[in-house]
Design a protein around this motif. Structure first.
Motif: not given
Length: 207
Positions: A3-7, A106-112, A120-128, A130-135
């Protein structure tokens, strides 16, 4: 696959090189507010010119990427061309530079992201998907009301008192936990009475 590491990363003087000058690039630049931003594109939006530290107007070629991405902390493949973004991504990764690509891979994702005054609160689907985090953000945002900002302010204010008054780490953690879970503290914060909330919290520290 791991899994990708949030940071969270402090900007400092770290260079982010953004390839592309349109709306996609503009969103990436706004996300990296505080970093040193270099933009490389044939043309750029006026907003980008005002936000970037450096704008280089040129065609984006493999040689351009190698020249302009050198020394970057992160490279952003942010053009509207899938093929061009793939070239930018692959070239930068070959250079050992972290890459975010608008078309993936890529190896860097930008969360919603939801930003409040002190947290702050960040949400990511880890690239799977992209429409899910904004929801998810749309679901969460109404819950993050003003009382949470007030609680954060209270915790920032009371924490030094806790550190000074209580010797043991486990005891400090318990007091802070109790404050966060105290209904009377929350009632005061929701009514806008931050001083009463602080008085309750302070009493817990001294008990």
């Amino acid at each position: 696959m791991a899994r990708m590491a949030p940071i969270y990363i402090a900007p400092g003087d770290r260079l982010v090189t953004v390839f592309g000058g349109g709306n996609v690039a503009l969103r990436k630049i706004r996300h990296f507010d505080g970093f040193r931003i270099r933009v490389v594109a044939r043309e750029v939006l006026p907003e980008i010119e005002s936000l970037a530290n450096e704008v280089i107007l040129c065609e984006i070629t493999p040689e351009t990427v190698r020249q302009q991405a050198a020394g970057s902390f992160i490279a952003m493949a942010s053009t509207d061309s899938k093929q061009l973004n793939a070239m930018i991504r692959d070239t930068a990764m070959e250079m050992g530079i972290l890459v975010n690509s608008a078309h993936g891979g890529g190896d860097v994702l930008i969360p919603s992201t939801i930003r409040r005054r002190d947290y702050s609160v960040c949400v990511s689907s880890e690239g799977k998907v992209p429409a899910f985090p904004p929801y998810v953000v749309d679901l969460i945002e109404p819950v993050l009301d003003e009382s949470l900002d007030r609680m954060m302010e209270l915790m920032v204010r009371i924490r030094p008192v806790v550190m000074e008054s209580i010797a043991q780490q486990k005891d400090r953690a318990k007091v802070l936990y109790d404050i966060l879970h105290d209904d009377s503290v929350w009632d005061a914060l929701r009514s806008g009475d931050s001083e009463s909330a602080y008085a309750i919290a302070e009493k817990k520290v001294k008990e």
